[in-house]
Design an enzyme around this catalytic site. Structure first.
Site, PDB file in Angstrom:
ATOM      1  N   LYS A  81       1.952  -3.218   7.492  1.00 52.22           N
ATOM      2  CA  LYS A  81       2.264  -3.422   6.069  1.00 52.22           C
ATOM      3  C   LYS A  81       3.720  -3.039   5.790  1.00 52.22           C
ATOM      4  CE  LYS A  81      -0.085  -4.535   3.073  1.00 52.22           C
ATOM      5  NZ  LYS A  81      -0.450  -5.868   2.507  1.00 52.22           N
ATOM      6  N   THR A  87       0.821  -1.207   0.000  1.00 54.80           N
ATOM      7  CA  THR A  87       0.000   0.000   0.000  1.00 54.80           C
ATOM      8  C   THR A  87       0.856   1.259   0.000  1.00 54.80           C
ATOM      9  OG1 THR A  87      -1.522   1.254   1.405  1.00 54.80           O
ATOM     10  CG2 THR A  87      -0.102  -0.295   2.525  1.00 54.80           C
ATOM     11  N   ASP A  88       0.264   2.368  -0.467  1.00 52.91           N
ATOM     12  CA  ASP A  88       0.957   3.663  -0.388  1.00 52.91           C
ATOM     13  C   ASP A  88       1.011   4.179   1.046  1.00 52.91           C
ATOM     14  OD1 ASP A  88      -1.725   4.378  -0.052  1.00 52.91           O
ATOM     15  OD2 ASP A  88      -1.773   5.807  -1.711  1.00 52.91           O
ATOM     16  N   GLU A  89       0.207   3.591   1.950  1.00 56.79           N
ATOM     17  CA  GLU A  89       0.152   4.119   3.317  1.00 56.79           C
ATOM     18  C   GLU A  89       1.463   3.938   4.077  1.00 56.79           C
ATOM     19  OE1 GLU A  89      -3.277   3.488   5.674  1.00 56.79           O
ATOM     20  OE2 GLU A  89      -4.634   3.591   3.967  1.00 56.79           O
ATOM     21  N   TYR A 114      -2.169  -0.309  11.067  1.00 54.91           N
ATOM     22  CA  TYR A 114      -2.265  -1.024   9.787  1.00 54.91           C
ATOM     23  C   TYR A 114      -1.046  -0.748   8.917  1.00 54.91           C
ATOM     24  CZ  TYR A 114      -3.391  -1.548   4.836  1.00 54.91           C
ATOM     25  OH  TYR A 114      -3.323  -1.853   3.501  1.00 54.91           O
TER      26      TYR A 114
HETATM   27  P1  NAD Z   1      -9.761  -7.248   2.151  1.00 58.96           P
HETATM   28  O1  NAD Z   1      -9.767  -6.974   3.615  1.00 58.96           O
HETATM   29  O2  NAD Z   1     -10.977  -6.992   1.352  1.00 58.96           O
HETATM   30  O3  NAD Z   1      -9.358  -8.781   1.883  1.00 58.96           O
HETATM   31  C1  NAD Z   1      -8.345  -9.425   2.590  1.00 58.96           C
HETATM   32  C2  NAD Z   1      -8.525 -10.918   2.376  1.00 58.96           C
HETATM   33  O4  NAD Z   1      -7.448 -11.594   3.062  1.00 58.96           O
HETATM   34  C3  NAD Z   1      -9.828 -11.470   2.944  1.00 58.96           C
HETATM   35  O5  NAD Z   1     -10.442 -12.322   1.999  1.00 58.96           O
HETATM   36  C4  NAD Z   1      -9.390 -12.247   4.175  1.00 58.96           C
HETATM   37  O6  NAD Z   1     -10.234 -13.338   4.483  1.00 58.96           O
HETATM   38  C5  NAD Z   1      -8.000 -12.689   3.783  1.00 58.96           C
HETATM   39  N1  NAD Z   1      -7.127 -12.969   4.930  1.00 58.96           N
HETATM   40  C6  NAD Z   1      -6.954 -12.215   6.040  1.00 58.96           C
HETATM   41  N2  NAD Z   1      -6.077 -12.798   6.872  1.00 58.96           N
HETATM   42  C7  NAD Z   1      -5.655 -13.939   6.257  1.00 58.96           C
HETATM   43  C8  NAD Z   1      -4.745 -14.954   6.600  1.00 58.96           C
HETATM   44  N3  NAD Z   1      -4.069 -14.929   7.764  1.00 58.96           N
HETATM   45  N4  NAD Z   1      -4.544 -15.970   5.736  1.00 58.96           N
HETATM   46  C9  NAD Z   1      -5.246 -16.035   4.561  1.00 58.96           C
HETATM   47  N5  NAD Z   1      -6.129 -15.096   4.201  1.00 58.96           N
HETATM   48  C10 NAD Z   1      -6.336 -14.053   5.030  1.00 58.96           C
HETATM   49  O7  NAD Z   1      -8.507  -6.442   1.588  1.00 58.96           O
HETATM   50  P2  NAD Z   1      -8.297  -5.768   0.156  1.00 58.96           P
HETATM   51  O8  NAD Z   1      -8.801  -4.386   0.197  1.00 58.96           O
HETATM   52  O9  NAD Z   1      -8.754  -6.704  -0.874  1.00 58.96           O
HETATM   53  O10 NAD Z   1      -6.691  -5.695   0.149  1.00 58.96           O
HETATM   54  C11 NAD Z   1      -5.914  -6.775  -0.368  1.00 58.96           C
HETATM   55  C12 NAD Z   1      -4.436  -6.423  -0.242  1.00 58.96           C
HETATM   56  O11 NAD Z   1      -4.174  -5.220  -0.955  1.00 58.96           O
HETATM   57  C13 NAD Z   1      -4.004  -6.145   1.200  1.00 58.96           C
HETATM   58  O12 NAD Z   1      -2.701  -6.661   1.358  1.00 58.96           O
HETATM   59  C14 NAD Z   1      -3.982  -4.625   1.309  1.00 58.96           C
HETATM   60  O13 NAD Z   1      -3.031  -4.203   2.246  1.00 58.96           O
HETATM   61  C15 NAD Z   1      -3.576  -4.256  -0.099  1.00 58.96           C
HETATM   62  N6  NAD Z   1      -4.044  -2.940  -0.577  1.00 58.96           N
HETATM   63  C16 NAD Z   1      -5.360  -2.588  -0.489  1.00 58.96           C
HETATM   64  C17 NAD Z   1      -5.780  -1.368  -1.011  1.00 58.96           C
HETATM   65  C18 NAD Z   1      -7.231  -0.939  -0.967  1.00 58.96           C
HETATM   66  O14 NAD Z   1      -7.536   0.206  -1.311  1.00 58.96           O
HETATM   67  N7  NAD Z   1      -8.164  -1.789  -0.577  1.00 58.96           N
HETATM   68  C19 NAD Z   1      -4.856  -0.501  -1.611  1.00 58.96           C
HETATM   69  C20 NAD Z   1      -3.504  -0.903  -1.664  1.00 58.96           C
HETATM   70  C21 NAD Z   1      -3.114  -2.130  -1.165  1.00 58.96           C
HETATM   71  O1  DAU Z   2      -4.160   3.940   0.408  1.00 58.84           O
HETATM   72  C1  DAU Z   2      -4.367   2.550   0.322  1.00 58.84           C
HETATM   73  C2  DAU Z   2      -5.216   2.106   1.494  1.00 58.84           C
HETATM   74  O2  DAU Z   2      -6.531   2.570   1.236  1.00 58.84           O
HETATM   75  C3  DAU Z   2      -5.194   0.592   1.699  1.00 58.84           C
HETATM   76  O3  DAU Z   2      -3.907   0.197   2.052  1.00 58.84           O
HETATM   77  C4  DAU Z   2      -6.188   0.196   2.805  1.00 58.84           C
HETATM   78  O4  DAU Z   2      -6.243  -1.204   2.918  1.00 58.84           O
HETATM   79  C5  DAU Z   2      -7.554   0.737   2.436  1.00 58.84           C
HETATM   80  O5  DAU Z   2      -8.471   0.437   3.473  1.00 58.84           O
HETATM   81  C6  DAU Z   2      -7.484   2.238   2.211  1.00 58.84           C
HETATM   82  O6  DAU Z   2      -7.199   2.941   3.435  1.00 58.84           O
HETATM   83  P1  DAU Z   2      -7.916   4.326   3.796  1.00 58.84           P
HETATM   84  O7  DAU Z   2      -7.840   4.529   5.249  1.00 58.84           O
HETATM   85  O8  DAU Z   2      -7.452   5.426   2.920  1.00 58.84           O
HETATM   86  O9  DAU Z   2      -9.421   3.940   3.309  1.00 58.84           O
HETATM   87  P2  DAU Z   2     -10.865   4.150   3.987  1.00 58.84           P
HETATM   88  O10 DAU Z   2     -11.868   3.756   2.951  1.00 58.84           O
HETATM   89  O11 DAU Z   2     -10.960   3.530   5.322  1.00 58.84           O
HETATM   90  O12 DAU Z   2     -10.917   5.723   4.161  1.00 58.84           O
HETATM   91  C7  DAU Z   2     -10.725   6.589   3.046  1.00 58.84           C
HETATM   92  C8  DAU Z   2     -10.800   8.013   3.575  1.00 58.84           C
HETATM   93  O13 DAU Z   2     -12.151   8.277   3.985  1.00 58.84           O
HETATM   94  C9  DAU Z   2      -9.938   8.257   4.784  1.00 58.84           C
HETATM   95  O14 DAU Z   2      -9.404   9.577   4.725  1.00 58.84           O
HETATM   96  C10 DAU Z   2     -10.896   8.132   5.958  1.00 58.84           C
HETATM   97  C11 DAU Z   2     -12.208   8.625   5.380  1.00 58.84           C
HETATM   98  N1  DAU Z   2     -13.434   8.017   5.942  1.00 58.84           N
HETATM   99  C12 DAU Z   2     -13.517   6.651   5.986  1.00 58.84           C
HETATM  100  C13 DAU Z   2     -14.644   6.044   6.508  1.00 58.84           C
HETATM  101  C14 DAU Z   2     -14.727   4.531   6.594  1.00 58.84           C
HETATM  102  C15 DAU Z   2     -14.478   8.818   6.363  1.00 58.84           C
HETATM  103  O15 DAU Z   2     -14.420  10.068   6.285  1.00 58.84           O
HETATM  104  N2  DAU Z   2     -15.596   8.215   6.893  1.00 58.84           N
HETATM  105  C16 DAU Z   2     -15.710   6.854   6.995  1.00 58.84           C
HETATM  106  O16 DAU Z   2     -16.749   6.367   7.514  1.00 58.84           O
END
Ligand code: NAD
Ligand code: DAU
Length: 355
Positions: free
Chosen positions: A162, A132-134, A158
């Site tokens: 990561k 992630t970019d975080e 989180y």
């Molecule tokens: P998600 O929470 O929707 O899915 C995560 C999946 O991993 C789930 O299906 C869960 O059951 C599985 N999981 C959790 N713990 C596990 C374990 N110990 N063993 C096997 N499976 C397990 O997450 P996502 O949003 O699909 O993110 C997927 C990946 O991409 C993560 O590594 C996250 O850090 C990264 N990522 C997410 C975003 C985003 O915006 N969602 C952006 C950048 C990177």
């Molecule tokens: O940047 C990549 C990341 O993006 C991934 O690594 C994470 O897994 C993914 O969850 C996401 O993280 P964020 O914290 O940016 O996403 P989230 O959807 O939780 O929140 C996006 C923005 O919106 C953040 O600034 C918080 C805000 N927010 C979120 C929720 C859930 C609100 O204002 N209200 C809300 O109820």
């Protein structure tokens, strides 16, 4: 064949569906099925012999050893993680267990398997870690976007977990020679996104007549990428990325949270107007800010474009319209994921009024 972890979650399931739609190469999909994992995301693959689903934990060394020995994948793509920042603030234990210890155990299983491969398969093997970019922390309004050289400054439990996993992946390459690739992506959105995250939460709450909880002033900035563009970036890095390198992936699409919420409200006003004639914007409620809230993320995706020719295909306008339409058409999926455990989370995070 390839082995995917976390392939029942949001991005992982989109990746598996996309992969099998575009290639005949089989996938073994290992997912623990936490609250975020959902077999329904993979329903289209029911009966498809190219997809084997295994419920399991990446931290289960014996399971991972036996799956690697049985299936002999040419690559591992590691999506499995605890992914929600707010949950990591309420309790980080699972984040440490999966994102750090789980990644460590998976790396060890991969290393043992890779070491025993014949020379040609050993040379071709890849371990792709999805990050992630975080991990880079937060940007001031005018700072340049994150490049791959940006210092790691994670601010939430989180992102710290990561960052730790990224460091382990890097070390397994430098010390043990494991052929790794790491991608650091910005915020994804699209179908099958669990409605604890901003975009799906706002869509489902709006349609349910509930408050739209914007943290603080809503001026935080994220760089949004449609999920299938993330999938194509991962495919491309797997295919041609240079071993040991990291690639930043982003949408060149910075938006404030409030702008995102306004866009969703305006689309819903057009597609399913409220019965009382008011805009969905009337449901917006500013709530207490997230502790340690990162103000701005932005990805400089020039390296992946320069080296691998990847650029996002979807515009935000088309992607968000498709996403809103998907949630409107999949009310059953939404109802199923809003189980008892989901209600508990909403009460913990947003209080009894249940945003
Ligand atoms: P998600 O929470 O929707 O899915 C995560 C999946 O991993 C789930 O299906 C869960 O059951 C599985 N999981 C959790 N713990 C596990 C374990 N110990 N063993 C096997 N499976 C397990 O997450 P996502 O949003 O699909 O993110 C997927 C990946 O991409 C993560 O590594 C996250 O850090 C990264 N990522 C997410 C975003 C985003 O915006 N969602 C952006 C950048 C990177
Ligand atoms: O940047 C990549 C990341 O993006 C991934 O690594 C994470 O897994 C993914 O969850 C996401 O993280 P964020 O914290 O940016 O996403 P989230 O959807 O939780 O929140 C996006 C923005 O919106 C953040 O600034 C918080 C805000 N927010 C979120 C929720 C859930 C609100 O204002 N209200 C809300 O109820």
């Amino acid at each position: 064949m390839i082995l995917v972890t976390g392939g029942a979650g949001f991005i992982g399931s989109n990746f598996v569906l996309d992969w099998l739609a575009g290639s005949g190469e089989p996938v073994v999909n290992v997912d623990k099925l936490t609250y975020a994992g959902n077999r329904a995301n993979l329903a289209a693959l029911e009966g498809d012999a190219r997809h084997r689903f295994v419920q399991g934990d990446i931290g289960d060394r014996a399971l991972m050893d036996s799956l690697l020995a049985e299936h002999r994948p040419r690559a591992i793509v590691n999506f499995a993680a605890e992914s929600h920042v707010d949950r990591s603030i309420h309790g980080a234990e699972d984040f440490i267990a999966t994102n750090i210890v789980g990644t460590f155990r998976l790396l060890e299983a991969a290393r043992g398997y890779w070491a025993g491969l014949p020379a040609d398969e050993k040379a071709a093997f890849r371990f792709l870690h999805v990050s992630t970019d975080e991990v880079y922390g937060t940007l001031s309004p005018d700072a340049p976007a994150f490049t791959e050289e940006h210092v790691y400054e994670p601010n939430s439990p989180y992102s710290a977990s990561k960052a730790a996993s990224d460091h382990l992946v890097r070390a397994w390459h430098h010390t043990h020679g494991l052929p790794v690739l790491t991608t650091n992506c910005s915020n994804n959105y699209g179908p099958d996104h669990f409605p604890e995250k901003l975009i799906p939460l706002m869509i489902v709450n709006a349609l349910a007549g509930k408050p739209l909880p914007v943290y603080g002033d809503g001026q935080q900035v994220r760089d949004w990428l449609y999920v299938t563009d993330h999938c194509s970036a991962i495919r491309r890095v797997l295919q041609a990325g240079r071993v040991g390198q990291t690639y930043n992936v982003g949408g060149w699409n910075e938006k404030t949270n409030l702008a995102i919420v306004h866009t969703i409200c305006d689309l819903l006003d057009e597609l399913q107007p409220r019965a009382d004639g008011q805009s969905y914007r009337a449901q917006i409620a500013h709530v207490t800010d997230r502790p340690g809230h990162d103000r701005r993320y932005a990805i400089d995706a020039r390296k992946i474009e320069r080296e691998l020719g990847w650029r996002p295909a979807e515009t935000f306008e088309s992607g968000i319209r498709k996403t809103v339409a998907w949630y409107m058409a999949n009310a059953d999926w939404v109802r199923d994921v809003q189980s008892g455990a989901y209600c508990d989370w909403v009460a913990t995070q947003y209080g009894a009024a249940g945003a």
